[in-house]
Structures are given as structure tokens and as C-alpha cells.
Design an enzyme around this catalytic site. Sequence first.
Site, PDB file in Angstrom:
ATOM      1  N   ASP A   1      -0.629   7.861  -9.224  1.00 49.09           N
ATOM      2  CA  ASP A   1      -1.700   6.956  -9.641  1.00 49.09           C
ATOM      3  C   ASP A   1      -2.217   7.336 -11.019  1.00 49.09           C
ATOM      4  O   ASP A   1      -2.629   6.465 -11.801  1.00 49.09           O
ATOM      5  CB  ASP A   1      -2.825   6.972  -8.604  1.00 49.09           C
TER       6      ASP A   1
ATOM      7  N   SER B   1       5.343   1.363  -4.973  1.00 52.92           N
ATOM      8  CA  SER B   1       6.221   0.349  -5.577  1.00 52.92           C
ATOM      9  C   SER B   1       7.244   0.967  -6.528  1.00 52.92           C
ATOM     10  O   SER B   1       8.384   0.494  -6.613  1.00 52.92           O
ATOM     11  CB  SER B   1       5.377  -0.708  -6.293  1.00 52.92           C
TER      12      SER B   1
ATOM     13  N   GLU C   1       3.529  13.313   1.180  1.00 54.03           N
ATOM     14  CA  GLU C   1       4.037  13.456  -0.197  1.00 54.03           C
ATOM     15  C   GLU C   1       3.862  14.896  -0.675  1.00 54.03           C
ATOM     16  O   GLU C   1       4.748  15.484  -1.293  1.00 54.03           O
ATOM     17  CB  GLU C   1       3.296  12.504  -1.136  1.00 54.03           C
TER      18      GLU C   1
ATOM     19  N   LYS D   1      -2.535  11.336  -6.560  1.00 47.98           N
ATOM     20  CA  LYS D   1      -1.659  10.517  -5.740  1.00 47.98           C
ATOM     21  C   LYS D   1      -2.405  10.110  -4.469  1.00 47.98           C
ATOM     22  O   LYS D   1      -3.454  10.639  -4.174  1.00 47.98           O
ATOM     23  CB  LYS D   1      -0.398  11.304  -5.364  1.00 47.98           C
TER      24      LYS D   1
END
Length: 220
Positions: free
Chosen positions: A86, A32, A105, A96
Site C-alpha cells: 500500500d 490486484s 503475508e 501492507k
Amino acid sequence: MALSQDEMKQQVAEAALEYVESGMIVGIGTGSTANHFIDGLAKMKGKIDGTVASSEASAERLRGHGIEVMELNAVGNIPLYVDGADESNKYLHLIKGGGGALTREKIVAAAAEKFVCIADESKLVDMLGAFPLPIEVIPMARSYVARQLVKLGGEPVYREGFVTDNGNIILDIHNMEILNPVELEVTLNSIVGVVTNGLFAQRPADVLLLGTQDGVRSIT
Ligand code: 5RP
């Protein structure tokens, strides 16, 4: 009035746009916060040469804005990678993979000269591990890898119904004490069947931009 978590994500994503320079190929994260960055990038898309996406979802959003998405194999080094996390500690070691995109990623982060991590202030922690650590695993190795993770002191939980962009599964390790993220990242990667783990400590972020109630805080 207090900013919501999403408003802090938006604020920090806008701050990351300042790292974008003319003619750059920009690596794009997933989630997000990264989505806010993509939406901001759309307003300056004429400035960049293109992007490399860390997930199908981000690629789709980029294309939806008319932003070119390139294959990593078709470009050289990427000057800038912008992605969320995260969790982060003060050394910019990250967890992450909450969105399951950890492998791509990590590849884009590895290929990037500068990794700017964008997150709201709740993501900064003293010790990594309250957020379950995602591990991408080749499907046939699921049970074997889970047993090895238990031996390391973790409680792996199969992420039901989730398949990564690479066709693999995710085990989320709960209650793992992460005292040495650099070492644990190597240990986890050495388990046969593990594709990647969500610790980004060997290659941490270079800059952490944190959205707070008092504005954007930068940690390097
Ligand atoms: C996806 C990720 C994300 O960066 C992480 O989950 C943070 O997501 P959000 O920006 O939605 O809080 O690693 O795999």
C-alpha cells in the site's frame, strides 16, 4: 498515451517474473498487483515446483490456473516472495494489509529469502502513514486494542463487515505519524490482542519494482 495505474501494476508484475527460477517454490502475495503476477506465472507454471499463498483468494486464483499451492509447513525456505504494497518508503519499509491479508503475508515474507515488492509509482512515499495502517486483532480484544492505539496517537477505525482468513478483525489506524517504522512495528506487536500490524519494517522488501510511465524502476 499515459499508462493507467492498472497497466503500471501489470507492467511491474511482468518484470517480477524475471526473478522466477526453475524448480523454485514461489511465495505469492495478495491484491490486484499480485493477481497480475499470478496470471503471468500461469504462462510459465511448468518451470516452478509450486507456490505458497498468502491468502485464500490468491490460493484460489493460483489453483484456477492449475498452479500447485502448498502448505508453508510442508516446504522449507521459500527462495522468492512476490507481493504488492500500500505504501513504501525509500528504505523499502512497507505498509501492507489494505486487502486484509497482512498476517499471512508477513509470515510468508519472513520465511522467504528474497522479497520482491511490486507496486505502481504512486505507492512510493516520503513518510509512511497517509495510508491507514491495518492491524489484525483477536475479536474479543477489539476495544482494548483500540484504546491502546489512541494512546499511541492514532485514530483506529473498525473495518466493518471484514473477517480475515484467520477469523480475526482489522482496525485501520488513521492519522498516525510513523517517524520510526522499525520501532513502531515492535510497539504495536507488543499490545496484547494484536495478531500482526501492517508495518513491514523489521523485514522490509529486498527489491522494490515500481511501475512508472517511463518503465520499471528498481530500488534496492
Ligand atoms: C493485501 C496487501 C496488498 O499488497 C496491498 O493492499 C496492495 O494491493 P494492490 O496490489 O491491489 O494495490 O497488502 O493485504
